[in-house]
Design an enzyme around this catalytic site. Structure first.
Site, PDB file in Angstrom:
ATOM      1  N   GLU A  62      16.589 -24.139 -20.730  1.00 36.20           N
ATOM      2  CA  GLU A  62      15.545 -23.718 -21.670  1.00 36.20           C
ATOM      3  C   GLU A  62      16.090 -22.746 -22.711  1.00 36.20           C
ATOM      4  O   GLU A  62      15.458 -21.741 -23.033  1.00 36.20           O
ATOM      5  CB  GLU A  62      14.369 -23.078 -20.916  1.00 36.20           C
ATOM      6  CG  GLU A  62      13.755 -23.960 -19.849  1.00 36.20           C
ATOM      7  CD  GLU A  62      12.554 -23.325 -19.146  1.00 36.20           C
ATOM      8  OE1 GLU A  62      11.995 -22.352 -19.693  1.00 36.20           O
ATOM      9  OE2 GLU A  62      12.190 -23.802 -18.064  1.00 36.20           O
ATOM     10  N   GLU A  89      10.866 -20.614 -11.256  1.00 35.22           N
ATOM     11  CA  GLU A  89      10.640 -19.170 -11.332  1.00 35.22           C
ATOM     12  C   GLU A  89      10.159 -18.586 -10.001  1.00 35.22           C
ATOM     13  O   GLU A  89       9.142 -17.908  -9.925  1.00 35.22           O
ATOM     14  CB  GLU A  89       9.669 -18.849 -12.470  1.00 35.22           C
ATOM     15  CG  GLU A  89      10.238 -19.268 -13.823  1.00 35.22           C
ATOM     16  CD  GLU A  89       9.341 -18.949 -14.999  1.00 35.22           C
ATOM     17  OE1 GLU A  89       8.269 -18.351 -14.792  1.00 35.22           O
ATOM     18  OE2 GLU A  89       9.704 -19.297 -16.140  1.00 35.22           O
ATOM     19  N   ASP A 140      15.175 -20.995 -13.032  1.00 40.16           N
ATOM     20  CA  ASP A 140      14.666 -19.627 -13.200  1.00 40.16           C
ATOM     21  C   ASP A 140      15.227 -18.987 -14.453  1.00 40.16           C
ATOM     22  O   ASP A 140      16.230 -19.430 -15.010  1.00 40.16           O
ATOM     23  CB  ASP A 140      14.999 -18.766 -11.988  1.00 40.16           C
ATOM     24  CG  ASP A 140      13.828 -17.872 -11.586  1.00 40.16           C
ATOM     25  OD1 ASP A 140      13.330 -17.116 -12.447  1.00 40.16           O
ATOM     26  OD2 ASP A 140      13.401 -17.938 -10.413  1.00 40.16           O
TER      27      ASP A 140
END
Length: 544
Positions: free
Chosen positions: A453, A346, A391
């Protein structure tokens, strides 16, 4: 991590808890204790599932203060990992830490509640008594079920553990909280779990990893609570890889400088080795999971951009990464299951000219911290470990462009970045076409890609449902069907696909950005049963 609980204190606390539970409980706010609360016996093996877990590695996990109390995640004073929950500012004994259990507790079903507690450092050496309570609404009145209480000190952790069955009534709005029976001392919570007996894992449906074997390996995020019972069976049956949810983050591995704690990570990795699962490491550098001491000088001041301060932070970064690599080599050798790493997590900010988030790493080292992390990771883990920049929001055009520019710049600079990870925390409104555009963009750059994710929320971030509507679950299944079709239009583009959690009640989205007890973003429901989302990936024809 070293066990912090003196054996005698644990035994004394548990024995006292049982004795107190069978006799009258001390008076407290509300009505009498629930008759269904008893000292918790060992759960039947193979059937337990975790319907709630709070370890405070990423904040307060939805807990809030009750009365005048305030709660905050506290680094460094943890039973496991790097953080616990500090409860302070209490002016009456009933003031404490509270969590909404709506949607977590199934009425008429027995649950095991477990909360580890201790008084905060600096509290009086005299023991105080902490109590676990559930409050609920009954016919317009608030009822307090006082469940278990035990003496607690500042020198070690004590478990408040009990069985609890929420009576089968409508609109009870149950809330769990920790209070005291006298002391007003600050206290800490950690490793909170609510578990229940789960139905048998389905064995008459295809395994995900086999159904998608021609496309990509399939993984999921896990915690140590997923490594036993029915969740472990679900994990081993359906997945070929896994990502430790918190156990490899810097706050868990090195909460204090030079004090490395690999116990939680080893639990996850040992399971992976025993079951032949690959592991995606998460994460080496993340501004939200780096202990504050990284960015402070020995005298306590914040690091600046002086050459000495920059050298100190680089040295700490290198020590951390190399120590992790050495531990994996020493413990696992050729069996090391960690095949890839989120090296930097991120870091992208499309509002900045260089596309990089202005975080504490950037404040000291500038944009070079990203390249430095990848170069150290390559040297530490070797050429066969795949190194990711990971990210969220890359399905958004602006974020996608910024991430692509950063990756291209790193590649042009000879930085050993192998891959880009797309988190894909999306909801039903996010167009699949944007995700496909992202895959195509990074195909052109020639780097590997993975979905790291994935979860597909059935509600908007500010929407709180009072159930999981079947029509939205069906729509979620169709969304996953369309997403898989988009991936298949780019064969070989994805190295893997991982979902962020085994089953719905383990999803972080139930507590972020607000309490959403009926959010259902994963492939299996709270009972570990396959949903339309599962069939959208495994057999889309089942959705028609």
């Amino acid at each position: 991590m070293r066990r912090l609980i003196p054996a005698l204190l644990v035994v004394a606390a548990l024995v006292l808890a049982v004795v107190l539970l069978v006799g009258p409980l001390p008076p407290g706010p509300g009505q009498a204790p629930a008759p269904t609360a008893t000292a918790a016996p060992a759960a039947a093996p193979g059937r337990v599932s975790t319907v709630l877990a709070s370890d405070f590695e990423n904040g307060t996990d939805g807990w809030e203060g009750l009365g005048t109390a305030e709660v905050a995640a506290r680094e460094g004073d943890a039973r496991s990992g790097g953080s616990s929950l500090l409860t302070s500012g209490r002016t009456e004994a009933w003031n404490g830490a509270l969590l909404d259990l709506t949607g977590v507790l199934t009425p008429g079903t027995q649950h095991t509640l477990s909360v580890w507690v201790r008084l905060a450092p600096g509290a009086s050496s005299v023991l105080g008594e902490l109590q676990l309570t559930v409050r609920r609404d009954v016919d317009g009145e608030r009822v307090h079920d006082h469940l278990v209480h035990a003496p607690v000190g500042a020198d070690g952790w004590v478990e408040l553990r009990t069985e609890y069955t929420l009576p089968d009534r409508a609109q009870q709005h149950p809330e769990l909280y920790v209070e005291s029976t006298g002391t007003l001392a600050d206290f800490l919570l950690d490793d909170v779990t609510v578990t229940t007996q789960a139905p048998a894992v389905q064995t008459d449906i295809p395994a995900l990893r086999e159904a998608l074997a021609d496309d990509f390996p399939v993984g999921t995020a896990v915690g140590t609570q997923d490594l036993a019972g029915a969740p472990a069976e679900l994990l081993a049956r359906h997945f070929s890889m896994m990502t430790p949810e918190n156990a490899l983050k810097p706050t868990s591995v090195q909460p204090h400088e030079g004090e490395f704690t690999f116990e939680r990570a080893d639990e996850v990795l040992d399971f992976a080795v025993a079951h032949g699962l690959a592991v995606h490491g998460h994460t080496l550098v993340w501004h939200r999971s780096t202990p504050d001491w990284f960015f402070r000088a020995p005298d306590g001041r914040e690091l600046g951009q002086s050459p000495a301060d920059q050298a100190l932070l680089r040295a700490r970064l290198e020590t951390h990464i190399r120590t992790v690599a050495t531990h994996l080599e020493d413990r696992y050798g050729d069996r090391n299951p960690v095949r890839s790493w989120d090296v930097v997590n991120e870091a992208i900010d499309p509002d900045q000219d260089d596309g990089l988030r202005r975080n504490q790493w950037y404040a000291v080292l500038g944009p070079d911290y990203v390249a430095a992390a990848f170069r150290i990771a390559r040297e530490a883990f070797g050429p066969d470990t795949v190194l990711y920049l990971n990210d969220y929001g890359t399905e958004n055009r602006t974020k996608r462009r910024a991430a692509a520019a950063v990756v291209e710049r790193l590649l042009d600079g000879g930085v050993p970045i192998d891959a880009i990870g797309h988190q894909l925390h999306v909801d039903l409104r996010v167009p699949v076409s944007g995700i496909e555009d992202t895959i195509a963009t990074f195909e052109d750059l020639g780097v590997r890609q993975a979905v790291t994710e994935l979860d597909v929320a059935i509600s908007e971030s500010t929407e709180v449902l009072d159930s999981a509507p079947p029509e939205r679950l069906a729509e979620q299944g169709r969304y996953l069907r369309d997403l898989l079709a988009a991936f298949r239009r780019h064969p070989g583009a994805l190295s893997s696909l991982s979902v962020w959690g085994l089953y719905d009640s383990r999803s972080w989205l139930r507590a972020w950005p607000t309490e959403r007890p009926f959010e259902a973003p994963l492939l299996f429901d709270a009972n570990l049963q396959a949903k339309p989302a599962y069939w959208g990936l495994v057999d889309p024809d089942r959705l028609d």
